[in-house]
Design an enzyme around this catalytic site. Structure first.
Site, PDB file in Angstrom:
ATOM      1  N   SER A 105      27.340  73.842  64.832  1.00  0.00           N
ATOM      2  CA  SER A 105      26.258  74.888  66.300  1.00  0.00           C
ATOM      3  C   SER A 105      26.254  76.107  65.972  1.00  0.00           C
ATOM      4  CB  SER A 105      24.999  73.801  66.943  1.00  0.00           C
ATOM      5  OG  SER A 105      24.112  73.841  67.885  1.00  0.00           O
TER       6      SER A 105
ATOM      7  N   ASP B 126      15.882  73.452  60.581  1.00  0.00           N
ATOM      8  CA  ASP B 126      16.496  72.693  62.032  1.00  0.00           C
ATOM      9  C   ASP B 126      16.159  73.685  63.005  1.00  0.00           C
ATOM     10  OD1 ASP B 126      18.647  73.347  63.782  1.00  0.00           O
ATOM     11  OD2 ASP B 126      19.836  73.065  62.287  1.00  0.00           O
TER      12      ASP B 126
ATOM     13  N   HIS C 105      18.627  68.453  63.181  1.00  0.00           N
ATOM     14  CA  HIS C 105      19.937  70.208  63.337  1.00  0.00           C
ATOM     15  C   HIS C 105      20.970  69.597  62.670  1.00  0.00           C
ATOM     16  CE1 HIS C 105      21.335  73.514  65.253  1.00  0.00           C
ATOM     17  NE2 HIS C 105      22.421  73.058  66.780  1.00  0.00           N
TER      18      HIS C 105
END
Length: 511
Positions: free
Chosen positions: A223, A452, A480
């Site tokens: 991320s 995502d 994610h």
């Protein structure tokens, strides 16, 4: 945040919705980044030469140390920042491959907590046998001189502030909440706030690389951790070892565009949830896929005027803001969809908001005693320093509302108003959108997931196009990030790269 060792949304939480998060973070300008990476200056030499003093830290198999970095790289003689580091030594008898640094994202996620709770014990055994598993909490985060903003009661009030204002009074209340949050951060951490940028955190990682005795950096970032890793590659391309950037961000986008793209990403994830929900016997949002979003939005609207009980010891009720955050939290990982269905059923049919409140609390890292980690404070501090605010006034947000609501009929309004928070930040931003090419770097693996919610797949494509040595690895699925989420194809490709240095073939796709 992988593999459900702990709540997944805790570990890859990425800046979005919920009241205080502005937009996703990117970093400083290309010129600032390129000019700052001079490790040969006399002022930095002591930092690069430091030896870490390892000690037991009360977690089986792990050692901890404190590393020093200059608070201000432009003036290294003016003071230090002390950063918490943890490692677990390689467990195997084979050839050691050095250190593998990990970061779970955020910005604001504790990398030390992540390595001790998951990566150091949950990464594939063959990886842990060959690498020392290492993490450093970035400056301002968790154990590394954490940014502080509000106390628990103030944060409770903040997270319940109406993020879909319907009147001038509600708009003023939201703006007031943003200002109080910003003022709290400014009064508690005035000096640190100017020096928690992603560029500075990336430079800290290079000092750690040297202190660990590694010639090149091997790194897995998830991320926001992908932006941290890409920033490192841009600063130090000749020191790039094996970098995995999973759930990639796009550093070339403005805060406004990032926020809008992410809004669409959550709608994509919600559509996948809706399709699954109507197939289940316990879907509380109806039996027609096309009606699921409308039914949820109608439920949010009811909570806006009539919050429901939760049984919370501190008397919190479930209003629209906390309910929306709870649903968003469940979008990070499809394994929480059942929990979301059950929580929505309790809230919609039985007027019991406990389940959605629990999801919201996990998102904010609030414990049962009303204490919050510094995750959301650090999140705002990094985001608001890394990029100019998406919007400067409520009127600008109102003008943008149609585009956000088009991107997501369910979450668009909340996401648009959440993009206003950095407008009131006490420190001016130091970064701007920019491309990162990292010319001359060794192969870098960029991983994107097609559905995502938090880091839309188009960002992975864009980052892989920017980085001169990138290989894009695609996971066709939900949730994610991709590594360690059940795809043998993804895991095998990344493990081969980490262990043998062999990047995936160009265009490789997995499911």
């Amino acid at each position: 945040m992988h593999m459900r060792r702990i709540p997944r949304q805790t570990w890859t939480l990425f800046a979005v919705a919920a009241l205080l998060v502005s937009a996703c973070s990117t970093g400083s300008s290309t010129s600032a980044a390129s000019s700052s990476a001079d490790t040969g200056s006399a002022g930095l030499a002591p930092y690069y030469a430091q030896k870490l003093s390892w000690r037991s830290c009360g977690v089986g198999g792990f050692e901890c140390a404190t590393m020093k970095a200059p608070r201000d790289y432009a003036a290294p003689s003016e003071g230090d920042v002390r950063l918490a580091v943890s490692r677990k030594k390689a467990t195997g008898a084979g050839e050691a491959l050095g250190s593998l640094l990990v970061n779970p994202g955020g910005p604001g996620g504790s990398a030390v907590g992540y390595v001790q709770s998951y990566a150091g014990i949950g990464y594939p055994a063959k990886v842990r046998e060959r690498y020392d598993m290492v993490a450093v909490d970035p400056r301002g985060v968790a154990r590394s001189e954490p940014v502080e903003c509000l106390d628990g009661r103030e944060m409770d009030a903040y997270t319940q502030t109406d993020t879909t204002p319907d009147s001038a009074r509600e708009t003023n209340e939201l703006v007031g909440a943003y200002k109080k949050f910003a003022e709290g951060c400014g009064s508690s951490s005035p000096d640190l706030l100017r020096h928690v940028s992603t560029v500075e955190a990336a430079r800290d990682m290079d000092i750690l690389r040297a202190a660990l005795g590694d010639r090149r950096l091997t790194y897995v970032g998830a991320s926001y951790g992908t932006f941290l890793g890409a920033t490192y590659a841009g600063l130090f391309p000749d020191r790039v070892g094996r970098l995995v950037l999973d759930g990639a961000m796009d550093p070339s986008l403005s805060a406004r565009r990032l926020s809008l793209d992410q809004t669409a990403g959550f709608e994509t994830a919600f559509d996948a949830f809706a399709k699954d929900c109507v197939r289940q016997p316990d879907c509380p949002l109806g039996t027609e896929e096309s009606a699921v979003g409308r039914n949820l939005k109608a439920f949010f609207d009811r909570l806006d005027t009539s919050p429901i009980p939760t049984g919370d010891a501190d008397g919190r009720k479930l209003g629209e803001a906390l309910a929306t955050t709870g649903v968003i939290a469940a979008m990070y990982d499809e394994s929480t969809w059942q929990q979301l269905r059950e929580s929505l059923t309790s809230a919609m049919r039985d007027k019991d908001g406990a389940g959605l409140l629990l999801l919201a609390d996990s998102y904010y890292e609030r414990d049962a005693h009303g204490r919050y980690s510094n995750l959301m404070y650090a999140n705002a501090a990094v985001n608001c320093l890394d990029l100019p605010a998406a919007y400067a006034t409520p009127d600008q947000v109102r003008e943008a509302l149609p585009s956000f609501e088009k991107a997501s009929p369910v979450f668009g309004e909340v996401m648009a108003w959440s993009s206003l928070s950095c407008a009131y930040w006490p420190v001016r931003p130091t970064g701007e959108p920019h491309r990162i090419e990292a010319k001359g770097a060794a192969p870098i693996v960029v991983v994107g997931t097609t559905r995502d919610p938090a880091t839309p797949y188009r960002w992975a494509r864009s980052l892989s196009d920017q980085l001169s040595s990138a290989r894009l690895l695609t996971y066709e699925g939900d949730g994610h990030t991709a590594y360690g989420r059940g795809s043998e194809c993804i895991d095998d490709a990344i493990n081969a790269y980490l262990l043998r240095g062999t990047p995936p073939v160009a265009g490789k796709r997995c499911s």
